[in-house]
Design a protein around this motif. Structure first.
Motif, PDB file in Angstrom:
ATOM      1  N   VAL A   1      14.989  29.777  13.620  1.00 33.90           N
ATOM      2  CA  VAL A   1      13.888  30.719  13.817  1.00 33.90           C
ATOM      3  C   VAL A   1      12.660  29.989  14.348  1.00 33.90           C
ATOM      4  CG1 VAL A   1      12.292  32.298  12.664  1.00 33.90           C
ATOM      5  CG2 VAL A   1      14.714  32.353  12.098  1.00 33.90           C
ATOM      6  N   ILE A   2      12.371  28.802  13.802  1.00 36.53           N
ATOM      7  CA  ILE A   2      11.244  28.018  14.302  1.00 36.53           C
ATOM      8  C   ILE A   2      11.495  27.603  15.751  1.00 36.53           C
ATOM      9  CG2 ILE A   2       9.905  25.910  13.979  1.00 36.53           C
ATOM     10  CD1 ILE A   2      10.572  26.064  11.004  1.00 36.53           C
ATOM     11  N   GLY A   3      12.739  27.210  16.044  1.00 38.79           N
ATOM     12  CA  GLY A   3      13.080  26.897  17.429  1.00 38.79           C
ATOM     13  C   GLY A   3      12.947  28.099  18.332  1.00 38.79           C
ATOM     14  N   ASP A   4      13.258  29.273  17.798  1.00 40.87           N
ATOM     15  CA  ASP A   4      13.076  30.516  18.551  1.00 40.87           C
ATOM     16  C   ASP A   4      11.609  30.715  18.904  1.00 40.87           C
ATOM     17  OD1 ASP A   4      13.597  32.891  19.767  1.00 40.87           O
ATOM     18  OD2 ASP A   4      14.045  34.002  17.947  1.00 40.87           O
ATOM     19  N   GLY A   5      10.721  30.318  17.988  1.00 44.63           N
ATOM     20  CA  GLY A   5       9.293  30.419  18.263  1.00 44.63           C
ATOM     21  C   GLY A   5       8.823  29.514  19.378  1.00 44.63           C
ATOM     22  N   VAL A   6       9.612  28.476  19.676  1.00 47.80           N
ATOM     23  CA  VAL A   6       9.298  27.596  20.799  1.00 47.80           C
ATOM     24  C   VAL A   6       9.846  28.168  22.097  1.00 47.80           C
ATOM     25  CG1 VAL A   6       9.658  25.293  21.760  1.00 47.80           C
ATOM     26  CG2 VAL A   6       9.242  25.564  19.308  1.00 47.80           C
ATOM     27  N   ILE A   7      11.066  28.715  22.056  1.00 45.82           N
ATOM     28  CA  ILE A   7      11.774  29.127  23.266  1.00 45.82           C
ATOM     29  C   ILE A   7      11.333  30.501  23.756  1.00 45.82           C
ATOM     30  CG2 ILE A   7      14.055  29.553  24.244  1.00 45.82           C
ATOM     31  CD1 ILE A   7      15.145  27.618  22.114  1.00 45.82           C
ATOM     32  N   THR A   8      11.085  31.438  22.844  1.00 42.99           N
ATOM     33  CA  THR A   8      10.760  32.814  23.240  1.00 42.99           C
ATOM     34  C   THR A   8       9.541  32.906  24.152  1.00 42.99           C
ATOM     35  OG1 THR A   8      11.778  33.715  21.245  1.00 42.99           O
ATOM     36  CG2 THR A   8      10.207  35.118  22.388  1.00 42.99           C
TER      37      THR A   8
ATOM     38  N   ASN B   1      19.946  29.987  27.901  1.00 40.97           N
ATOM     39  CA  ASN B   1      21.085  29.412  27.187  1.00 40.97           C
ATOM     40  C   ASN B   1      20.668  28.892  25.822  1.00 40.97           C
ATOM     41  OD1 ASN B   1      22.701  29.966  29.409  1.00 40.97           O
ATOM     42  ND2 ASN B   1      22.473  27.911  30.283  1.00 40.97           N
ATOM     43  N   ALA B   2      19.515  28.229  25.768  1.00 38.93           N
ATOM     44  CA  ALA B   2      18.995  27.758  24.480  1.00 38.93           C
ATOM     45  C   ALA B   2      18.566  28.920  23.599  1.00 38.93           C
ATOM     46  CB  ALA B   2      17.823  26.814  24.717  1.00 38.93           C
ATOM     47  N   TYR B   3      17.982  29.909  24.214  1.00 40.27           N
ATOM     48  CA  TYR B   3      17.499  31.086  23.481  1.00 40.27           C
ATOM     49  C   TYR B   3      18.645  31.837  22.820  1.00 40.27           C
ATOM     50  CZ  TYR B   3      14.721  35.354  22.811  1.00 40.27           C
ATOM     51  OH  TYR B   3      14.072  36.434  22.289  1.00 40.27           O
ATOM     52  N   GLY B   4      19.719  32.063  23.583  1.00 38.55           N
ATOM     53  CA  GLY B   4      20.858  32.797  23.047  1.00 38.55           C
ATOM     54  C   GLY B   4      21.533  32.066  21.912  1.00 38.55           C
TER      55      GLY B   4
ATOM     56  N   GLY C   1      21.477  24.686  26.283  1.00 38.39           N
ATOM     57  CA  GLY C   1      21.644  25.065  24.884  1.00 38.39           C
ATOM     58  C   GLY C   1      21.374  23.940  23.911  1.00 38.39           C
ATOM     59  N   TRP C   2      21.447  22.691  24.395  1.00 30.34           N
ATOM     60  CA  TRP C   2      21.197  21.542  23.521  1.00 30.34           C
ATOM     61  C   TRP C   2      19.778  21.531  22.984  1.00 30.34           C
ATOM     62  CZ3 TRP C   2      17.271  18.349  25.056  1.00 30.34           C
ATOM     63  CH2 TRP C   2      16.889  18.414  26.394  1.00 30.34           C
ATOM     64  N   VAL C   3      18.872  22.222  23.653  1.00 27.78           N
ATOM     65  CA  VAL C   3      17.482  22.250  23.174  1.00 27.78           C
ATOM     66  C   VAL C   3      17.406  22.907  21.800  1.00 27.78           C
ATOM     67  CG1 VAL C   3      15.189  23.175  23.618  1.00 27.78           C
ATOM     68  CG2 VAL C   3      16.515  22.218  25.487  1.00 27.78           C
ATOM     69  N   SER C   4      18.105  24.028  21.623  1.00 29.81           N
ATOM     70  CA  SER C   4      18.110  24.704  20.318  1.00 29.81           C
ATOM     71  C   SER C   4      18.691  23.803  19.241  1.00 29.81           C
ATOM     72  CB  SER C   4      18.911  26.001  20.402  1.00 29.81           C
ATOM     73  OG  SER C   4      18.304  26.918  21.272  1.00 29.81           O
ATOM     74  N   LEU C   5      19.793  23.132  19.551  1.00 27.17           N
ATOM     75  CA  LEU C   5      20.415  22.238  18.575  1.00 27.17           C
ATOM     76  C   LEU C   5      19.488  21.081  18.230  1.00 27.17           C
ATOM     77  CD1 LEU C   5      24.038  22.127  20.044  1.00 27.17           C
ATOM     78  CD2 LEU C   5      23.187  23.516  18.154  1.00 27.17           C
ATOM     79  N   LEU C   6      18.821  20.521  19.227  1.00 34.58           N
ATOM     80  CA  LEU C   6      17.918  19.400  18.986  1.00 34.58           C
ATOM     81  C   LEU C   6      16.734  19.823  18.123  1.00 34.58           C
ATOM     82  CD1 LEU C   6      17.114  16.466  19.517  1.00 34.58           C
ATOM     83  CD2 LEU C   6      15.964  17.237  21.611  1.00 34.58           C
ATOM     84  N   LEU C   7      16.123  20.969  18.465  1.00 40.11           N
ATOM     85  CA  LEU C   7      14.991  21.454  17.671  1.00 40.11           C
ATOM     86  C   LEU C   7      15.416  21.747  16.235  1.00 40.11           C
ATOM     87  CD1 LEU C   7      13.266  23.859  20.231  1.00 40.11           C
ATOM     88  CD2 LEU C   7      12.427  21.639  19.455  1.00 40.11           C
TER      89      LEU C   7
ATOM     90  N   ILE D   1      15.856  18.501  14.315  1.00 46.10           N
ATOM     91  CA  ILE D   1      14.566  17.870  13.999  1.00 46.10           C
ATOM     92  C   ILE D   1      13.903  18.560  12.811  1.00 46.10           C
ATOM     93  CG2 ILE D   1      12.220  17.491  14.856  1.00 46.10           C
ATOM     94  CD1 ILE D   1      13.404  17.043  17.622  1.00 46.10           C
ATOM     95  N   PHE D   2      13.829  19.891  12.850  1.00 43.93           N
ATOM     96  CA  PHE D   2      13.171  20.610  11.759  1.00 43.93           C
ATOM     97  C   PHE D   2      13.993  20.544  10.477  1.00 43.93           C
ATOM     98  CE2 PHE D   2      11.028  22.793  15.364  1.00 43.93           C
ATOM     99  CZ  PHE D   2       9.726  22.518  14.987  1.00 43.93           C
ATOM    100  N   MET D   3      15.329  20.552  10.581  1.00 44.82           N
ATOM    101  CA  MET D   3      16.156  20.400   9.383  1.00 44.82           C
ATOM    102  C   MET D   3      15.973  19.023   8.764  1.00 44.82           C
ATOM    103  SD  MET D   3      19.843  22.272   9.700  1.00 44.82           S
ATOM    104  CE  MET D   3      20.170  21.795   8.003  1.00 44.82           C
ATOM    105  N   PHE D   4      15.850  17.994   9.598  1.00 44.22           N
ATOM    106  CA  PHE D   4      15.633  16.644   9.079  1.00 44.22           C
ATOM    107  C   PHE D   4      14.298  16.558   8.350  1.00 44.22           C
ATOM    108  CE2 PHE D   4      13.919  12.324   9.653  1.00 44.22           C
ATOM    109  CZ  PHE D   4      14.906  11.591   8.988  1.00 44.22           C
TER     110      PHE D   4
END
Length: 777
Positions: free
Chosen positions: A164-171, A420-423, A478-484, A487-490
């Motif tokens: 969700v936080i990553g969604d706030g970056v991509i949207t 792709n990252a957004y989806g 799509g790797w952007v979503s996984l990376l974000l 990072i936030f999970m860590f």
């Protein structure tokens, strides 16, 4: 029969206007993201994998996929089922997790007590726990028995929160970039380069994030009309394109066209599902923002306005593309009639800003919830509205989001890659929501386990196909979503792990009550006038920070209150149930405990009356204890643990009367409180001056109680000091290398760069005493 149906009918007509008003307001908050998806869906579907399958039959199949995705996920799953799983009116990933924790022993929050289960909103619904069912008991006991299952569950929840936080970056990146991309379309003689479009998008994004500190309430009045105007516009365009270009597109409502789609496209069609799922991105907001509205209002808005407008728009866009295959790269703006191109362009940009604003606000909320549950570093939370509940602003998160959004916009410069990252981010959140909802059906609703498994299997089969297609596009953005998310999970894991080790250290090293009692009421030092508020995370026992004063300083305050500010797994705690007051030692010691409880959605404001409420609560506890004394016992440790819920509401047995201009007297059975007005000469430093006085002597009051209340009043007049610990946590020398990296590097970095405890607790700096502590964990 007539008298029985009239109350239900009148109730329906009474609630209808309220739900209609909330439905109108929900357009600008909930549906900004979902309603702007037609800007980029068809472009993403045909961008790469279907370049060699661009024909009318495939376009019909793509529309059929979009239609059934909108029907099965937002309409069936969310509006019909998940909206019913609210947590006291709240929705979202943490609401589902909170419900599960309260009905199964999955909670990993520290300092939880049995008294928390007595809160009025703790049990499901308003009438308590639903009837028990034995069908899920075996599964429940199995999961509660294994600690790894609780760890796995919280990891799943944190993954959803990180997405969700990553969604706030991509949207914001994809919404604004898609809206301004219309300038590349040659209409009305406009000619602009791609770099200029990206620069304009970045300028809009900077302005959007720069305005966040004003709060969304200042411009909320224009949010709903913008989205409604946008929906009506795309609905009208869809009707026009359907009639004008290809009315046969209505046949694509049949799922038969989905079969034809995959029979022709095969593997490429499966990969293109990553673009189809963009049509349902933003659906999670219907459940996440439930606390601001009602389930009925969201159902009305989506079912009668949003859903038909989106379906008609996608249908019209597909009808246009079936006759204009070459327009796929700019499908939306090419399908707009030339006469209304610029008005639609302006509305699209406004709608994209509204959609971005909604997800940014949602990101602030999810970070606040993570912080409340101990999974995110301390941040400064600013409340931007006195009238709209939940409108918050977090400066640190706002600027981090802005930098990341600009990096994605400049780095990709293509809505297909960003899509792709957004989806992937949105579908992961939906996938996790389905899993948590199955647990809610089984453990909270107490339905047969077959219902939970059926729900899980049915929607996981659908969402799993879309998720697998989104994962296949990980190398193409799509790797952007996984990376974000990583990072936030860590960050969340490191902060939670460090705090967990610190709490266990406090539990292991807390002061024995027997040792304190042996010191006597004077604690072996001089007791000076005043009140010392000792902050700690311990809900029971005496923190080790207090031993530093007793053993190293010659004096301490005459009245000591150990304060524990904690969060419980419910959205809100009623003000009448917020304070738990108890006695730590016998009466001559003048030592008390106050536990202040908040829900994960509660707002911890800068309340200047906290001191007054605390003193009043302690006074009420002293009097209540005199009326209902605890049972006699010889166990010296029994003093700590006897707690009572104290209400600080002035209408609970309190009478307020005016005495003289600028002053009022509040009389209770324990104290008389004299309040003076704010200092108008220096409003920045003004604090409400309060004088406590004992009521006239009463034969019914115990002299010992009166003497204790008198000492409390004198201590308050002498002053209040706030004592907190400033901890330095280090790994032991014998610890593993991984633990040393997590504690000495990761946690130490987060602790040094986050807000101090005094800031998040709203402690006045002038009265603050910080004590340095080194923890070896």
């Amino acid at each position: 029969m007539e008298t029985q149906t009239r109350p239900a009918t009148s109730k329906f007509f009474f609630l209808l206007p309220r739900n209609l008003l909330l439905a109108y307001q929900s357009f600008g908050v909930v549906y900004g993201d979902l309603s702007t998806s037609p800007l980029y869906v068809f472009r993403s579907v045909f961008a790469v994998s279907l370049k060699h399958h661009q024909n009318p039959e495939v376009i019909f199949g793509a529309f059929s996929l979009i239609f059934w995705a909108l029907t099965l996920i937002p309409l069936l799953k969310y509006t019909c089922i998940i909206l019913s799983a609210d947590d006291s009116g709240e929705g979202g990933t943490f609401a589902l997790y909170s419900l599960i924790c309260r009905h199964a022993r999955f909670n990993m929050l520290p300092n939880q007590q049995a008294a928390d289960e007595d809160l009025s909103t703790y049990k499901y619904g308003s009438t308590g726990q639903p009837p028990s069912s034995s069908s899920s008991s075996s599964l429940k006991r199995f999961l509660e028995k294994h600690k790894k299952s609780r760890t796995a569950l919280i990891c799943v929840v944190l993954l959803g929160a990180s997405m969700v936080i990553g969604d706030g970056v991509i949207t914001p990146a994809i919404s604004v970039l898609s809206a301004v991309s219309a300038l590349k379309v040659e209409g009305e003689g406009v000619d602009i380069t791609h770099g200029q479009v990206v620069a304009l998008a970045c300028l809009i994004l900077v302005g959007l994030f720069a305005l966040q500190h004003f709060g969304t309430h200042r411009v909320a009045i224009v949010f709903a009309p913008v989205i409604i105007l946008w929906l009506l516009s795309i609905f009208s365009i869809g009707i026009y394109n359907t009639i004008h270009w290809n009315p046969k597109i209505v046949h694509a409502f049949s799922p038969h066209y989905i079969i034809k789609f995959f029979s022709e496209t095969r593997k490429e069609g499966w990969i293109s599902l990553g673009g189809v799922l963009l049509s349902i991105t933003g659906t999670e907001a219907m459940f996440a923002d439930l606390g601001h509205f009602t389930a009925s209002s969201i159902r009305l808005a989506f079912g009668f306005v949003v859903y038909p407008c989106l379906v008609v728009q996608y249908m019209g866009q597909a009808a246009y593309l079936s006759k204009n295959i070459s327009s796929i790269p700019d499908s939306f703006y090419k399908s707009v009639p030339e006469r209304i191109f610029w008005p639609v362009f302006a509305i699209a940009n406004l709608a994209s800003i509204v959609g971005s604003q909604a997800i940014i606000t949602a990101t602030f909320s999810i970070v606040k919830q993570c912080h409340a549950l101990g999974f995110f570093p301390r941040v400064k939370i600013v409340h931007t509205s006195k009238h709209m509940f939940g409108q918050i602003y977090i400066p640190e998160i706002n600027w981090i989001l802005m930098v990341l959004t600009l990096l994605i916009t400049i780095g990709f410069q293509d809505t297909t890659l960003v899509g792709n990252a957004y989806g992937l981010a949105c579908m992961t959140v939906m996938f996790i929501t389905t899993f948590l909802m199955a647990l809610v059906i089984t453990f909270v609703w107490q339905k047969h386990i077959v219902f939970g498994i059926s729900f899980l299997v049915f929607f996981w089969c659908i969402e799993g196909v879309y998720l697998s297609a989104a994962i296949m596009k990980a190398p193409q953005g799509g790797w952007v979503s996984l990376l974000l998310a990583l990072i936030f999970m860590f960050i969340m894991f490191v902060w939670f792990y460090g705090n967990r080790r610190k709490y266990k250290h406090d539990i292991h090293n807390k002061i024995q009550l027997k040792w304190l009692l042996n010191l006597g009421p004077s604690l072996g030092i001089v007791r000076v006038p005043g009140i010392g508020l000792v902050y700690s995370e311990l809900a029971t026992g005496i923190p080790s920070i207090f031993s530093h004063f007793v053993t190293n300083l010659p004096a301490f305050h005459n009245v000591v209150v150990f304060i524990c500010v904690k969060y419980v797994p419910i959205p809100f705690v009623l003000p009448t149930e917020r304070y738990l007051i108890g006695r730590v030692c016998p009466r001559p010691y003048r030592m008390y405990r106050c536990i202040v409880r908040y829900g994960y959605k509660d707002i911890q404001k800068d309340d200047r009356n906290f001191e007054n409420q605390l003193i009043q609560s302690v006074a009420e506890f002293i009097q209540m204890e005199a009326v209902q004394p605890p049972p006699p016992t010889s166990d010296t440790g029994s003093f700590d643990g006897r707690m009572a819920v104290i209400s600080t509401k002035s209408n609970s047995g309190l009478i307020i009367s005016e005495s003289e201009p600028g002053e009022s007297i509040i009389r209770s059975s324990a104290l008389r409180i004299l309040k003076s007005s704010y200092d108008a000469e220096n409003p920045q430093m003004s604090r409400r001056r309060v004088r406590f006085q004992l009521p006239p002597s009463s034969p019914a009051m115990d002299p010992a109680v009166r003497d204790e209340l008198l000492q409390l009043v004198e201590a308050k007049e002498a002053g209040v000091a706030y004592i907190t610990g400033f901890s330095y946590i280090k790994a032991r020398k014998a610890s593993s290398i991984l633990k040393k990296i997590v504690i000495d590097v990761g946690y130490s970095f987060l602790r040094k760069n986050c807000r101090r405890p005094a800031v998040t607790l709203h402690i006045p700096h002038i009265s603050l005493i910080e004590v340095g502590m080194i923890y070896y964990v």
